[in-house]
Design an enzyme around this catalytic site. Structure first.
Site, PDB file in Angstrom:
ATOM      1  N   LYS A   1      -6.201 -10.260  -6.157  1.00  0.00           N
ATOM      2  CA  LYS A   1      -7.339 -10.407  -5.248  1.00  0.00           C
ATOM      3  C   LYS A   1      -8.435  -9.390  -5.567  1.00  0.00           C
ATOM      4  O   LYS A   1      -8.150  -8.237  -5.908  1.00  0.00           O
ATOM      5  CB  LYS A   1      -6.789 -10.268  -3.817  1.00  0.00           C
ATOM      6  CG  LYS A   1      -7.599  -9.502  -2.832  1.00  0.00           C
ATOM      7  CD  LYS A   1      -6.878  -9.325  -1.505  1.00  0.00           C
ATOM      8  CE  LYS A   1      -7.068  -7.882  -1.012  1.00  0.00           C
ATOM      9  NZ  LYS A   1      -7.841  -7.704   0.187  1.00  0.00           N
TER      10      LYS A   1
ATOM     11  N   LYS B   1     -11.569  -3.861  -2.500  1.00  0.00           N
ATOM     12  CA  LYS B   1     -12.297  -2.591  -2.490  1.00  0.00           C
ATOM     13  C   LYS B   1     -11.472  -1.491  -3.135  1.00  0.00           C
ATOM     14  O   LYS B   1     -12.008  -0.544  -3.688  1.00  0.00           O
ATOM     15  CB  LYS B   1     -12.553  -2.159  -1.041  1.00  0.00           C
ATOM     16  CG  LYS B   1     -13.561  -2.988  -0.335  1.00  0.00           C
ATOM     17  CD  LYS B   1     -13.828  -2.393   1.041  1.00  0.00           C
ATOM     18  CE  LYS B   1     -13.753  -3.489   2.061  1.00  0.00           C
ATOM     19  NZ  LYS B   1     -13.873  -3.079   3.418  1.00  0.00           N
TER      20      LYS B   1
ATOM     21  N   LYS C   1       0.827  -1.213   0.000  1.00  0.00           N
ATOM     22  CA  LYS C   1       0.000   0.000   0.000  1.00  0.00           C
ATOM     23  C   LYS C   1       0.858   1.259   0.000  1.00  0.00           C
ATOM     24  O   LYS C   1       0.530   2.231  -0.666  1.00  0.00           O
ATOM     25  CB  LYS C   1      -0.987  -0.002   1.171  1.00  0.00           C
ATOM     26  CG  LYS C   1      -2.052  -1.087   1.001  1.00  0.00           C
ATOM     27  CD  LYS C   1      -3.290  -0.902   1.863  1.00  0.00           C
ATOM     28  CE  LYS C   1      -4.323  -1.967   1.465  1.00  0.00           C
ATOM     29  NZ  LYS C   1      -5.566  -1.930   2.208  1.00  0.00           N
TER      30      LYS C   1
HETATM   31  P1  ATP Z   1      -8.559  -3.654   0.508  1.00  0.00           P
HETATM   32  O1  ATP Z   1      -8.302  -4.730  -0.497  1.00  0.00           O
HETATM   33  O2  ATP Z   1      -8.958  -2.364  -0.076  1.00  0.00           O
HETATM   34  O3  ATP Z   1      -7.488  -3.566   1.541  1.00  0.00           O
HETATM   35  P2  ATP Z   1     -10.487  -5.466   1.394  1.00  0.00           P
HETATM   36  O4  ATP Z   1     -11.355  -5.557   0.211  1.00  0.00           O
HETATM   37  O5  ATP Z   1      -9.435  -6.499   1.648  1.00  0.00           O
HETATM   38  O6  ATP Z   1      -9.836  -4.072   1.345  1.00  0.00           O
HETATM   39  P3  ATP Z   1     -11.119  -5.514   4.233  1.00  0.00           P
HETATM   40  O7  ATP Z   1     -12.134  -4.784   5.024  1.00  0.00           O
HETATM   41  O8  ATP Z   1      -9.725  -5.098   4.432  1.00  0.00           O
HETATM   42  O9  ATP Z   1     -11.431  -5.382   2.681  1.00  0.00           O
HETATM   43  O10 ATP Z   1     -11.285  -7.083   4.477  1.00  0.00           O
HETATM   44  C1  ATP Z   1     -12.308  -7.699   5.212  1.00  0.00           C
HETATM   45  C2  ATP Z   1     -12.124  -9.207   5.182  1.00  0.00           C
HETATM   46  O11 ATP Z   1     -12.340  -9.702   3.865  1.00  0.00           O
HETATM   47  C3  ATP Z   1     -10.724  -9.679   5.572  1.00  0.00           C
HETATM   48  O12 ATP Z   1     -10.834 -10.823   6.389  1.00  0.00           O
HETATM   49  C4  ATP Z   1     -10.069 -10.031   4.260  1.00  0.00           C
HETATM   50  O13 ATP Z   1      -9.082 -11.033   4.404  1.00  0.00           O
HETATM   51  C5  ATP Z   1     -11.252 -10.566   3.482  1.00  0.00           C
HETATM   52  N1  ATP Z   1     -11.051 -10.409   2.037  1.00  0.00           N
HETATM   53  C6  ATP Z   1     -10.921  -9.242   1.370  1.00  0.00           C
HETATM   54  N2  ATP Z   1     -10.773  -9.458   0.047  1.00  0.00           N
HETATM   55  C7  ATP Z   1     -10.807 -10.805  -0.117  1.00  0.00           C
HETATM   56  C8  ATP Z   1     -10.725 -11.653  -1.265  1.00  0.00           C
HETATM   57  N3  ATP Z   1     -10.574 -11.159  -2.481  1.00  0.00           N
HETATM   58  N4  ATP Z   1     -10.807 -13.001  -1.076  1.00  0.00           N
HETATM   59  C9  ATP Z   1     -10.974 -13.522   0.158  1.00  0.00           C
HETATM   60  N5  ATP Z   1     -11.069 -12.763   1.277  1.00  0.00           N
HETATM   61  C10 ATP Z   1     -10.992 -11.437   1.150  1.00  0.00           C
END
Ligand code: ATP
Ligand code: LTN
Length: 336
Positions: A195, A198, A112
């Protein structure tokens, strides 16, 4: 009973399919028969600059979506991180036992901060996993349901707890990461080697829970697939199709092998149509329930208020134990 804790950042208007399959689906399952605490980590969300009105809206929207998707405030404790000053208080203690090099090795921080450059990277992003460790250890959690991307942060949490216990006595439970291998990493539909996130540069490969069925069906039908036409799970050579198989299987409960058999001899088009159907029929009612819940903001706020009161009972005890172990002279606030 096992203690469960996990958290999600209110950094988008909608949760996405990766959040659901990687984490929140397990949250819903684990509220049965366990003492589960789920936290909307709004303080972590401050590491990304957000308009105040938007942060407030997203915090309530996260609560509504979590309830709509299956969290039952009678079965679990749903609360907001900033309601409890204990998170910051314990966070500071752990900052004082975390090595600078150790924190510098966190890949999420490296990724990041590399994206925004050092002048635009805030210190909060650097200490982010330490606050996360405090979130977990305050509740003496045994198990932390998260996606694969959080594994390193849970490892750090375990190291910090062990380090503290070895030095000051057995205050903290050592938590395990609860990562479901088959859905630990859902990938972006347009970039199936990264992955679903968001903060993806483009939203076209992200399935948002609150998007309309039409938009989501269209995104699935235009998902990047591979040359060839067999619906076969092969992550290396067919990352796009493998990702769609993972999604279908996790939502429908059918095994990957049975899906491969079902679609043998059929083209990618038929298969994508089936994935779109599974996803939209699952999320359409969740969207409707979320919208319903958001109409009554007062009720949502009181659910969160009750959750915070329950969380405080546990958090205050752990903080007191920690302060005592450290030799901090108790003030009236912590005498309890
Ligand atoms: P960013 O990618 O912007 O950091 P994020 O989409 O990972 O955000 P978070 O709120 O940080 O969102 O994550 C919430 C939960 O969702 C965490 O347990 C994270 O591991 C899980 N998670 C997020 N994206 C994925 C994904 N693509 N596949 C599986 N688990 C995910
Ligand atoms: N860093 C996590 C969010 C998070 C979390 C937690 C997860 C903050 N505190 C405690 C589990 C336990 C993420 O999903 N990006």
């Amino acid at each position: 009973m096992k203690r469960i804790l996990s958290g999600i950042q209110p950094t988008a208007d909608s949760l996405h399919l990766g959040n659901y399959l990687g984490a929140v689906k397990q949250w819903v399952e684990l509220q049965e028969g366990n003492d589960a605490f789920y936290c909307i980590v709004d303080l972590h969300a401050l590491t990304i600059e957000t308009d105040p009105a938007i942060l407030r809206r997203r915090t309530l929207a996260a609560a509504a979506q979590l309830i709509a998707i299956g969290l039952d405030p009678k079965k679990c404790t749903l609360f907001v991180q900033s309601h409890l000053s204990e998170h910051n208080q314990l966070g500071w203690i752990f900052e004082c036992i975390t090595g600078f090099g150790e924190a510098s090795r966190m890949t999420q921080f490296k990724d990041k901060s590399a994206k925004s450059g050092s002048d635009r990277t805030v210190v909060g992003l650097f200490t982010y996993p330490i606050l996360q460790a405090a979130d977990i250890l305050l509740y003496q959690a045994n198990s932390v349901p998260v996606g694969e991307d959080q594994r390193q942060h849970i490892e750090l949490t375990r190291d910090l707890a062990q380090r503290f216990n070895a030095k000051y006595g057995p205050v903290f439970t050592i938590p395990d990461a609860h990562i479901i291998k088959s859905a630990a990493k859902i990938n972006d539909l347009q970039d199936p080697n990264s992955k679903m996130s968001k903060s993806a540069a483009s939203n076209s490969g992200v399935i948002d829970i609150l998007d309309s069925s039409d938009v989501n069906a269209k995104k699935i039908k235009s998902a990047v697939t591979d040359t060839g036409k067999d619906v076969k799970f092969d992550e290396k050579n067919k990352p796009g199709i493998s990702n769609l198989l993972t999604i279908h299987s996790a939502l429908s409960g059918k095994s990957i092998t049975s899906l491969e058999n079902e679609f043998a001899g059929k083209g990618y088009g038929d298969f994508k149509g089936a994935v779109a159907e599974v996803v939209t029929s699952f999320f359409a009612p969740v969207k409707a329930r979320t919208e319903e819940l958001l109409k009554d903001e007062q009720s949502l706020l009181s659910i969160l208020e009750e959750g915070s009161a329950k969380a405080r009972e546990v958090a205050a005890k752990t903080l007191k134990k920690t302060y005592d172990a450290l030799g901090l002279v108790p003030g009236s606030q912590l005498k309890g």
